[in-house]
Design an enzyme around this catalytic site. Structure first.
Site, PDB file in Angstrom:
ATOM      1  N   THR A 295       0.835  -1.202   0.000  1.00 43.26           N
ATOM      2  CA  THR A 295       0.000   0.000   0.000  1.00 43.26           C
ATOM      3  C   THR A 295       0.873   1.256   0.000  1.00 43.26           C
ATOM      4  OG1 THR A 295      -1.709  -1.214   1.187  1.00 43.26           O
ATOM      5  CG2 THR A 295      -1.868   1.169   1.229  1.00 43.26           C
TER       6      THR A 295
ATOM      7  N   TYR B 183     -11.718  -4.705  -6.001  1.00 43.45           N
ATOM      8  CA  TYR B 183     -12.782  -4.078  -6.774  1.00 43.45           C
ATOM      9  C   TYR B 183     -13.989  -5.008  -6.912  1.00 43.45           C
ATOM     10  CZ  TYR B 183     -15.381  -1.130  -9.965  1.00 43.45           C
ATOM     11  OH  TYR B 183     -16.371  -0.363 -10.513  1.00 43.45           O
TER      12      TYR B 183
ATOM     13  N   TYR C  32      -2.005 -11.313   1.320  1.00 43.54           N
ATOM     14  CA  TYR C  32      -2.145  -9.977   1.916  1.00 43.54           C
ATOM     15  C   TYR C  32      -3.637  -9.724   2.102  1.00 43.54           C
ATOM     16  CZ  TYR C  32      -1.393  -4.836   2.209  1.00 43.54           C
ATOM     17  OH  TYR C  32      -1.354  -3.506   2.570  1.00 43.54           O
TER      18      TYR C  32
ATOM     19  N   LYS D  21      -0.062 -11.702   5.534  1.00 40.27           N
ATOM     20  CA  LYS D  21       0.097 -10.366   6.112  1.00 40.27           C
ATOM     21  C   LYS D  21      -1.294  -9.842   6.381  1.00 40.27           C
ATOM     22  CE  LYS D  21       0.775  -5.658   5.441  1.00 40.27           C
ATOM     23  NZ  LYS D  21       0.704  -4.502   4.569  1.00 40.27           N
TER      24      LYS D  21
END
Length: 303
Positions: A56, A119, A145, A173
């Site tokens: 990110t 999305y 993730y 994660k």
């Protein structure tokens, strides 16, 4: 055995502080690969145990596929095996994720971070198919993730139970901030490595069995977060807890006047490391917010 060992199925034994390194830009918002590599060097010099480009903080959704590959190549070339490079290769489609993954393997990364597709909604079967196809396409260890606030897709614990059976899945994660979910997942899967993905949960993450942390604060102040991890690892829990409190203060400062990510690059600039702007629509803090951030970091004796 300590309560935060990496997973038995993790060939890299990922642990400690793994900063989600930034992507640097020139003033015209083109990627500055040299400074991107230099930031990975900066955190490794600060004691980081691994690096995670294209998370990110690396602004990965704002980069083209070619740019993402260029970032991976620049970081791998700079770090060259000193610590594990686990590169973000996730994309909304399985097709593109596989392309990123095979490229990253070819250029020498050590592991892959694969964010859940985003999305569009992804159900149990879609998640399994996605991770199976990525795992079949590469021999590298894969770290899932989990960041439902950004992707719109969370992983049910029953889905994780099935994902964990896929050859090649080495860890997860977690940036969900759902502590019961994380704690129960860790209990259920000693074979997986778990990394805490929120600066609010570095110490608590270690307490419930994470072997390390992906910390945005460590992008700016790697020494601080490495101190926290090393204190905990040495059994100095009180000191680790105090350092978590300090991280809370830094985190609050970074959030002054807007987005956390703009705080990271603005604070890096205040530390003398200029990674350039963020890519629009993201932006650095304005002058007033920058001055407030500087004052807060000075009050914390960090500048």
């Amino acid at each position: 055995m300590s309560n935060h060992d990496p997973g038995t199925a993790d060939p890299l034994s990922v642990h400690g502080v793994v900063p989600p390194t930034v992507t640097a830009f020139h003033e015209d918002e083109s990627v500055d690969y040299e400074t991107t590599a230099a930031h990975a060097r900066f955190v490794v010099d600060g004691g980081a145990h691994g690096v995670f480009p294209l998370g990110t903080n690396g602004e990965f959704p704002l980069l083209t596929a070619d740019e993402q590959r260029g970032v991976v190549e620049a970081v791998v070339e700079e770090i060259d095996g000193e610590v594990p490079v686990i590169a973000g290769v996730g994309a909304p489609s399985t097709h593109e994720t596989v392309q990123h993954a095979t490229h990253a393997e070819r250029v020498g990364v050590d592991g892959l971070v694969v964010v859940t597709p985003y999305y569009y909604p992804v159900d149990h079967d879609a998640a399994l198919q996605h991770y199976r196809r990525v795992a079949e396409a590469t021999d590298l260890p894969i770290y899932i993730y989990h960041i439902p606030s950004k992707t719109g897709n969370s992983i049910a614990r029953s889905t994780l139970d099935e994902l964990a059976k896929i050859d090649g899945i080495a860890g997860l994660k977690d940036s969900s901030k759902d502590v019961p979910w994380l704690a129960q997942s860790i209990d259920a899967h000693p074979e997986l490595t778990f990394l805490s993905g929120s600066d609010s949960l570095l110490f608590p993450g270690l307490e419930i069995g994470c072997s390390g942390m992906v910390s945005a604060v460590a992008n700016v102040f790697p020494e601080l977060v490495v101190d926290l991890y090393e204190a905990y690892d040495a059994g100095e829990e009180d000191r680790a807890r105090e350092l978590q409190s300090r991280v809370y203060d830094v985190r609050d400062a970074l959030k002054t006047g807007g987005a956390y990510m703009s705080g990271v690059k603005t604070a890096l600039r205040l530390r003398g490391f200029d990674a350039g702007p963020l890519r629009s629509p993201l932006r650095l803090k304005d002058e007033a917010s920058t001055a407030a951030l500087e004052a807060e970091l000075e009050a914390l004796d960090l500048l």
